[in-house]
Write a protein that holds these residues in place. Structure first.
Motif, mmCIF file in Angstrom:
data_model
loop_
_atom_site.group_PDB
_atom_site.id
_atom_site.type_symbol
_atom_site.label_atom_id
_atom_site.label_comp_id
_atom_site.label_asym_id
_atom_site.label_seq_id
_atom_site.Cartn_x
_atom_site.Cartn_y
_atom_site.Cartn_z
ATOM 1 N N ALA A 125 -87.243 26.679 69.190
ATOM 2 C CA ALA A 125 -86.292 27.131 68.176
ATOM 3 C C ALA A 125 -84.924 26.495 68.398
ATOM 4 O O ALA A 125 -84.551 26.141 69.522
ATOM 5 N N VAL A 126 -84.182 26.386 67.314
ATOM 6 C CA VAL A 126 -82.836 25.828 67.335
ATOM 7 C C VAL A 126 -81.823 26.963 67.410
ATOM 8 O O VAL A 126 -82.048 28.051 66.871
ATOM 9 N N ILE A 127 -80.721 26.721 68.074
ATOM 10 C CA ILE A 127 -79.632 27.694 68.117
ATOM 11 C C ILE A 127 -78.426 27.126 67.383
ATOM 12 O O ILE A 127 -78.001 26.007 67.666
ATOM 13 N N ARG A 128 -77.920 27.906 66.417
ATOM 14 C CA ARG A 128 -76.674 27.502 65.766
ATOM 15 C C ARG A 128 -75.527 28.309 66.347
ATOM 16 O O ARG A 128 -75.551 29.537 66.326
ATOM 17 N N ILE A 129 -74.527 27.614 66.852
ATOM 18 C CA ILE A 129 -73.286 28.245 67.265
ATOM 19 C C ILE A 129 -72.442 28.407 65.999
ATOM 20 O O ILE A 129 -72.067 27.419 65.372
ATOM 21 N N GLY A 130 -72.160 29.635 65.614
ATOM 22 C CA GLY A 130 -71.407 29.882 64.394
ATOM 23 C C GLY A 130 -70.087 30.576 64.684
ATOM 24 O O GLY A 130 -70.064 31.732 65.099
ATOM 25 N N VAL A 131 -68.988 29.868 64.492
ATOM 26 C CA VAL A 131 -67.655 30.427 64.741
ATOM 27 C C VAL A 131 -66.942 30.605 63.410
ATOM 28 O O VAL A 131 -66.862 29.668 62.609
ATOM 29 N N ASN A 132 -66.435 31.796 63.168
ATOM 30 C CA ASN A 132 -65.677 32.093 61.955
ATOM 31 C C ASN A 132 -64.251 32.479 62.303
ATOM 32 O O ASN A 132 -64.006 33.133 63.328
ATOM 33 N N GLY A 133 -63.322 32.109 61.430
ATOM 34 C CA GLY A 133 -61.927 32.448 61.660
ATOM 35 C C GLY A 133 -61.688 33.937 61.773
ATOM 36 O O GLY A 133 -60.777 34.385 62.480
ATOM 37 N N GLY A 134 -62.522 34.739 61.093
ATOM 38 C CA GLY A 134 -62.324 36.183 61.103
ATOM 39 C C GLY A 134 -62.864 36.890 62.325
ATOM 40 O O GLY A 134 -62.657 38.094 62.494
ATOM 41 N N SER A 135 -63.567 36.167 63.202
ATOM 42 C CA SER A 135 -64.146 36.819 64.380
ATOM 43 C C SER A 135 -63.903 36.014 65.646
ATOM 44 O O SER A 135 -64.741 35.980 66.551
ATOM 45 N N LEU A 136 -62.751 35.391 65.710
ATOM 46 C CA LEU A 136 -62.410 34.569 66.871
ATOM 47 C C LEU A 136 -62.111 35.447 68.084
ATOM 48 O O LEU A 136 -61.619 36.567 67.960
ATOM 49 N N GLU A 137 -62.392 34.926 69.285
ATOM 50 C CA GLU A 137 -62.165 35.687 70.515
ATOM 51 C C GLU A 137 -60.669 36.032 70.663
ATOM 52 O O GLU A 137 -59.795 35.246 70.312
ATOM 53 N N LYS A 138 -60.422 37.214 71.202
ATOM 54 C CA LYS A 138 -59.043 37.696 71.315
ATOM 55 C C LYS A 138 -58.173 36.785 72.176
ATOM 56 O O LYS A 138 -56.995 36.576 71.886
ATOM 57 N N GLU A 139 -58.753 36.235 73.240
ATOM 58 C CA GLU A 139 -57.949 35.386 74.112
ATOM 59 C C GLU A 139 -57.509 34.100 73.398
ATOM 60 O O GLU A 139 -56.409 33.587 73.631
ATOM 61 N N LEU A 140 -58.356 33.605 72.509
ATOM 62 C CA LEU A 140 -57.971 32.413 71.756
ATOM 63 C C LEU A 140 -56.927 32.743 70.694
ATOM 64 O O LEU A 140 -56.051 31.922 70.403
ATOM 65 N N LEU A 141 -57.031 33.916 70.117
ATOM 66 C CA LEU A 141 -55.996 34.336 69.160
ATOM 67 C C LEU A 141 -54.647 34.463 69.855
ATOM 68 O O LEU A 141 -53.611 34.098 69.292
ATOM 69 N N ARG A 142 -54.667 34.997 71.086
ATOM 70 C CA ARG A 142 -53.408 35.099 71.835
ATOM 71 C C ARG A 142 -52.874 33.705 72.179
ATOM 72 O O ARG A 142 -51.674 33.446 72.125
ATOM 73 N N LYS A 143 -53.773 32.801 72.525
ATOM 74 C CA LYS A 143 -53.363 31.461 72.931
ATOM 75 C C LYS A 143 -52.772 30.666 71.768
ATOM 76 O O LYS A 143 -51.740 29.995 71.910
ATOM 77 N N TYR A 144 -53.419 30.744 70.593
ATOM 78 C CA TYR A 144 -53.005 29.915 69.466
ATOM 79 C C TYR A 144 -52.199 30.678 68.409
ATOM 80 O O TYR A 144 -51.606 30.053 67.536
ATOM 81 N N GLY A 145 -52.211 32.002 68.484
ATOM 82 C CA GLY A 145 -51.454 32.804 67.535
ATOM 83 C C GLY A 145 -52.169 33.099 66.244
ATOM 84 O O GLY A 145 -51.815 34.053 65.534
ATOM 85 N N SER A 146 -53.189 32.338 65.902
ATOM 86 C CA SER A 146 -53.978 32.527 64.688
ATOM 87 C C SER A 146 -55.232 31.672 64.817
ATOM 88 O O SER A 146 -55.319 30.830 65.724
ATOM 89 N N PRO A 147 -56.211 31.866 63.921
ATOM 90 C CA PRO A 147 -57.430 31.045 64.011
ATOM 91 C C PRO A 147 -57.198 29.616 63.510
ATOM 92 O O PRO A 147 -57.665 29.210 62.450
#
Length: 358
Positions: A125-147
């Motif tokens: 099976a294939v795995i898709r890594i799916g990242v959405n702006g509305g569910s970004l990790e909290k540490e990255l939001l703190r680092k960049y200020g927004s998605p």
């Protein structure tokens, strides 16, 4: 158009994604996955429109068990959308799905990631890594200020590294934002940093008209740059419409052709027939046809005859009279709008039957 980005190729069942494969069209069901009959019926409608991969939501064990029954009744490869509970991923893989949409970082400790990766490998099976702006990790939001695009890419590649450490590479990536410009920037950045196949889309794009416009602008720019191996046009509309819009987008860019191409006047003060109604009926008639033909429905004495003459079959209507063309030749002249439409439908059906016999 730029040269297509070089990406590694993966397979979901018999569907190739990436490499030299054409851009693959996919959608997602909006039925309750636990309702097997309703979900199968919707998947069958999607397949009729040309959908090549279908994603289903798997929120709990009941839905996971239903996926196996759905898998047994449909022909298209299925992707299970999993969040938080790694056991659901194991269950749907046992049920035969060809892919997972999952973020390894949100399913618990390393042992859970190990279990999912081992199961995906065992079931091919294939795995898709799916990242959405509305569910970004909290540490990255703190680092960049927004998605920001940079935040989305860092998140995606961080998840990918969790798989690479386990020597798993049958992966595709998506990074979506509701902002067209940020989506474009994020995929451009990601495309330069990896060779995984990319699933492109603009998330939460909106209803049929607004969503189609936003998706066409964002995905059209990416595809024109050679970025994108599989795509979903996300609409607040029946998922079948997502597939139709996707193919029209690919046709406009010269990337894929499926089904009839319909051209029709925008209408103006010169129009003397109910062209909008006639065009709509022709579109309805051709909705499930797959023949590669060009159909013109025109109502203008200035451009109509020329456009109709260039189509495989065309109608040019005016006051009290209309002409039907086939491959540049006039084959019928008909008086009256209703009679004209009926005659055109007859000739259209005849053409489709001939195409089907070849």
């Amino acid at each position: 158009m730029n040269t297509r980005r070089t990406s590694r190729q993966i397979c979901l069942g018999g569907v190739r994604v990436g490499g030299d494969a054409p851009v693959v069209v996919q959608s997602m069901t909006n039925t309750d996955t636990r309702d097997v009959d309703a979900t199968v019926a919707q998947i069958e409608r999607l397949v009729l429109r040309g959908c090549e991969l279908v994603r289903v939501a798997v929120p709990d064990e009941t839905a996971a068990d239903a996926v196996a029954r759905i898998r047994a009744r449909v022909s298209v490869p299925l992707i299970a959308d999993i969040h938080f509970d790694y056991r659901l991923a194991l269950r749907v893989l046992e049920g035969g799905v060809e892919g997972l949409r999952i973020n390894p970082g949100n399913i618990g400790p390393a042992a859970h990631v190990d279990a999912v990766v081992d199961a995906a490998r065992a079931h091919h099976a294939v795995i898709r890594i799916g990242v959405n702006g509305g569910s970004l990790e909290k540490e990255l939001l703190r680092k960049y200020g927004s998605p920001t695009p940079e935040a989305l890419v860092e998140s995606a590649l961080g998840h990918v590294r969790l798989l690479e450490r386990r020597h798993f590479y049958d992966t595709k990536i998506s990074i979506k934002s509701s902002s067209v410009l940020e989506t474009i920037a994020a995929y451009e950045l990601l495309a330069r940093q990896c060779d995984y196949p990319l699933h492109i889309g603009v998330t939460e794009a909106g209803g049929l008209v607004r969503g189609a416009v936003k998706s066409s602008v964002g995905l059209g720019i990416l595809l024109w740059q050679g970025i994108g191996d599989t795509m979903r046009v996300s609409l607040t509309a029946p998922p079948e419409e997502e597939v139709t819009v996707a193919y029209e987008m690919l046709r406009a860019l010269g990337l894929r052709r499926r089904g009839p191409e319909i051209i029709s006047c925008p209408t103006c003060g010169r129009t003397e027939i109910d062209l909008i109604g006639m065009a709509r009926q022709v579109e309805d008639r051709l909705r499930h046809e797959t023949a590669d033909i060009k159909v013109a429905v025109m109502g203008c004495v200035v451009n109509g005859p020329g456009e109709a003459r260039e189509a495989d079959i065309g109608l040019a209507g005016g006051r009290d009279k209309g002409i039907i063309f086939r491959k540049g030749e006039v084959i019928r002249s008909v008086r009256g709008q209703e009679a004209l439409l009926a005659a055109f439908m007859e000739e259209l059906t005849r053409l489709l039957q001939e195409k089907g016999r070849r």
